[in-house]
Design a protein around this motif. Structure first.
Motif, mmCIF file in Angstrom:
data_model
loop_
_atom_site.group_PDB
_atom_site.id
_atom_site.type_symbol
_atom_site.label_atom_id
_atom_site.label_comp_id
_atom_site.label_asym_id
_atom_site.label_seq_id
_atom_site.Cartn_x
_atom_site.Cartn_y
_atom_site.Cartn_z
ATOM 1 N N PRO A 71 0.825 -1.210 0.000
ATOM 2 C CA PRO A 71 0.000 0.000 0.000
ATOM 3 C C PRO A 71 0.866 1.269 0.000
ATOM 4 O O PRO A 71 2.015 1.242 0.433
ATOM 5 N N THR A 75 -2.777 3.781 -3.669
ATOM 6 C CA THR A 75 -3.810 2.864 -3.175
ATOM 7 C C THR A 75 -4.668 3.538 -2.102
ATOM 8 O O THR A 75 -5.858 3.252 -1.987
ATOM 9 N N GLU A 76 -4.077 4.471 -1.341
ATOM 10 C CA GLU A 76 -4.874 5.214 -0.364
ATOM 11 C C GLU A 76 -5.860 6.144 -1.078
ATOM 12 O O GLU A 76 -7.053 6.188 -0.735
ATOM 13 N N GLY A 79 -8.362 4.009 -2.886
ATOM 14 C CA GLY A 79 -9.162 3.300 -1.897
ATOM 15 C C GLY A 79 -10.301 4.171 -1.394
ATOM 16 O O GLY A 79 -11.444 3.715 -1.255
ATOM 17 N N GLN A 83 -14.376 3.564 -2.031
ATOM 18 C CA GLN A 83 -15.381 3.656 -0.962
ATOM 19 C C GLN A 83 -16.466 4.661 -1.320
ATOM 20 O O GLN A 83 -17.663 4.389 -1.141
ATOM 21 N N ILE A 109 -8.765 -2.717 -6.227
ATOM 22 C CA ILE A 109 -9.305 -2.137 -5.002
ATOM 23 C C ILE A 109 -10.774 -2.549 -4.865
ATOM 24 O O ILE A 109 -11.569 -2.338 -5.782
ATOM 25 N N GLU A 110 -11.101 -3.117 -3.726
ATOM 26 C CA GLU A 110 -12.477 -3.553 -3.460
ATOM 27 C C GLU A 110 -13.358 -2.359 -3.130
ATOM 28 O O GLU A 110 -12.878 -1.248 -2.887
ATOM 29 N N ASP A 112 -14.941 -1.530 -0.591
ATOM 30 C CA ASP A 112 -14.751 -0.929 0.728
ATOM 31 C C ASP A 112 -13.418 -0.206 0.862
ATOM 32 O O ASP A 112 -13.056 0.266 1.948
ATOM 33 N N SER A 114 -10.409 -1.541 0.402
ATOM 34 C CA SER A 114 -9.303 -2.445 0.702
ATOM 35 C C SER A 114 -8.659 -2.959 -0.586
ATOM 36 O O SER A 114 -9.253 -2.891 -1.667
ATOM 37 N N ILE A 115 -7.447 -3.478 -0.467
ATOM 38 C CA ILE A 115 -6.750 -4.072 -1.611
ATOM 39 C C ILE A 115 -7.193 -5.520 -1.735
ATOM 40 O O ILE A 115 -6.909 -6.346 -0.863
ATOM 41 N N ALA A 116 -7.886 -5.828 -2.832
ATOM 42 C CA ALA A 116 -8.348 -7.202 -3.054
ATOM 43 C C ALA A 116 -7.211 -8.103 -3.506
ATOM 44 O O ALA A 116 -7.212 -9.309 -3.245
ATOM 45 N N THR A 148 -13.071 -10.768 -6.267
ATOM 46 C CA THR A 148 -13.693 -9.519 -5.833
ATOM 47 C C THR A 148 -15.191 -9.724 -5.689
ATOM 48 O O THR A 148 -15.728 -10.772 -6.056
#
Length: 299
Positions: A71, A75-76, A79, A83, A109-110, A112, A114-116, A148
Motif C-alpha cells: 500500500p 492505493t490510499e 481506496g 469507498q 481495489i475492493e 470498501d 481495501s486491496i483485493a 472480488t
C-alpha cells in the motif's frame, strides 16, 4: 460471482491522456470514474501507469523516484475513491518493492477501499521507446485471478496481451474476465501502413484470447502524444482504441484512437457458459501433448 449468473456486469473504462503533473492525472482519473459510476459501472478499469507519463521512453535513474510502495499514496487515494463510489477499481502502478527492485503492478481495489489483490506484470518489453526492462523486474505472483465482489478478475498488463499462455493460465485458474491495462502507441516516424498493421495486430491478439478462452476481454489503453525526453525518437502517439470484446471476440465497445473517453459497457456474464457449451475448447485440449510449451524453443 456474488450476483446471479444471468445478470449483467457494468464495466467502466477510462481512456485518458497524461501529463507530468500527478495531481492533475489523479483528478482526471477520479472525475472520469465518477462519471462511469453515475452511468452504473460496478467495475472501473484504468490504463497502464495512469498516474503519470509513460517514462519508459528513456533509461533514466531519476525516474525511479516515481515508484511507490503498495500500500501507498495511490492505493490510499483510490481506496477512498472506491469507498465513495462503492465500486471495484483496477489500477496500474509503478511499485517500489525494495531499493532498486520495482515492478509494473496492477492493483485491484475492493468497494470498501481495501486491496483485493495485485498482479505484477510478467512479460517485460525492451524495445525502442519501451525500455521497461530498465525499470521493472518481471512479476513473481504468477497468473492468479483476483477474487472480488464483482467476480474473479484475470488482470494482466500490456505486453502480457501478446502471450496466449498468460490468458490461458488465467482462464484455467477460473478468471471470469480478462483485463489488460495498456500503454501502447505509434512511434511517430512509422508510416501509415505500418501503424495500421500494429494497431490491428494488437486488437486481433486480444480478441483471439476472448475466443480461445470463451471470456470477455477488457483492454484500456492511454491516448495522446508524449514526446521522447531524449529526442532520439519522435515520441509516442498512444493509439487509444480501448475496447471490450465478448466471449466470441465480438465487439461490445470500442473507443476512438485520439480522444479521451469514459464509457460504461454491459457484459452478459451468462454468455461464457453458453459459448463454452457450443465451442468446448477446454474439453478438447490435449493436455498430454503440450509439454513442449515449457521449452524456450523446440530444436
Amino acid at each position: 460471482m456474488s450476483e446471479s449468473k444471468d445478470s449483467t456486469l457494468s464495466v467502466g473504462l477510462v481512456q485518458q491522456s497524461n501529463t507530468g503533473n500527478r495531481e492533475d492525472n489523479l483528478r482526471k482519473s477520479a472525475g472520469a470514474a465518477r462519471r462511469c459510476r453515475e452511468g452504473g459501472a460496478q467495475l472501473i478499469v484504468f490504463q497502464e501507469l495512469h498516474t503519470g507519463l509513460y517514462f519508459c521512453q528513456t533509461e533514466d535513474t531519476a525516474a525511479f523516484e516515481l515508484a511507490e510502495p503498495i500500500p501507498g499514496p495511490s492505493t490510499e487515494y483510490f481506496g477512498e475513491l472506491a469507498q465513495e463510489l462503492d465500486c471495484v477499481l483496477v489500477l496500474s502502478l509503478f511499485e517500489r518493492r525494495a531499493p532498486g527492485l520495482c515492478h509494473n503492478t496492477a492493483v485491484v481495489i475492493e468497494r470498501d477501499g481495501s486491496i483485493a489483490g495485485k498482479y505484477r506484470k510478467m512479460h517485460i518489453p525492451d524495445d525502442p521507446a519501451y525500455y521497461e526492462k530498465f525499470y521493472f523486474t518481471p512479476g513473481d505472483l504468477g497468473f492468479t485471478p483476483i477474487q472480488t465482489s464483482v467476480g474473479k478478475l484475470g488482470v494482466l498488463v500490456c505486453w502480457d496481451q501478446w502471450y496466449p499462455e498468460a490468458a490461458r493460465l488465467m482462464a484455467l485458474a477460473g478468471a471470469e474476465l480478462l483485463i489488460y491495462p495498456t500503454a501502447i502507441g505509434y512511434e511517430t516516424t512509422d508510416n501509415a501502413a505500418e501503424k495500421a498493421r500494429q494497431r490491428d495486430a494488437w486488437i486481433i491478439s486480444q480478441r483471439a484470447h476472448a475466443v480461445a478462452n470463451g471470456l470477455p476481454v477488457i483492454s484500456v489503453n492511454r491516448t495522446g502524444f508524449e514526446p521522447d525526453p531524449s529526442g532520439v525518437t519522435g515520441g509516442i502517439q498512444f493509439w487509444g482504441s480501448s475496447f471490450v470484446a465478448g466471449p466470441q471476440g465480438e465487439y461490445l465497445f470500442q473507443a476512438p484512437e485520439d480522444e479521451e473517453t469514459h464509457a460504461v459497457v454491459s457484459i452478459d456474464r451468462q454468455r461464457t457458459e453458453d459459448v463454452r457449451r457450443i465451442w468446448p475448447f477446454f474439453r478438447d485440449r490435449r493436455i498430454d501433448a503440450y509439454g513442449g510449451l515449457t521449452k524456450r524453443y523446440l530444436d
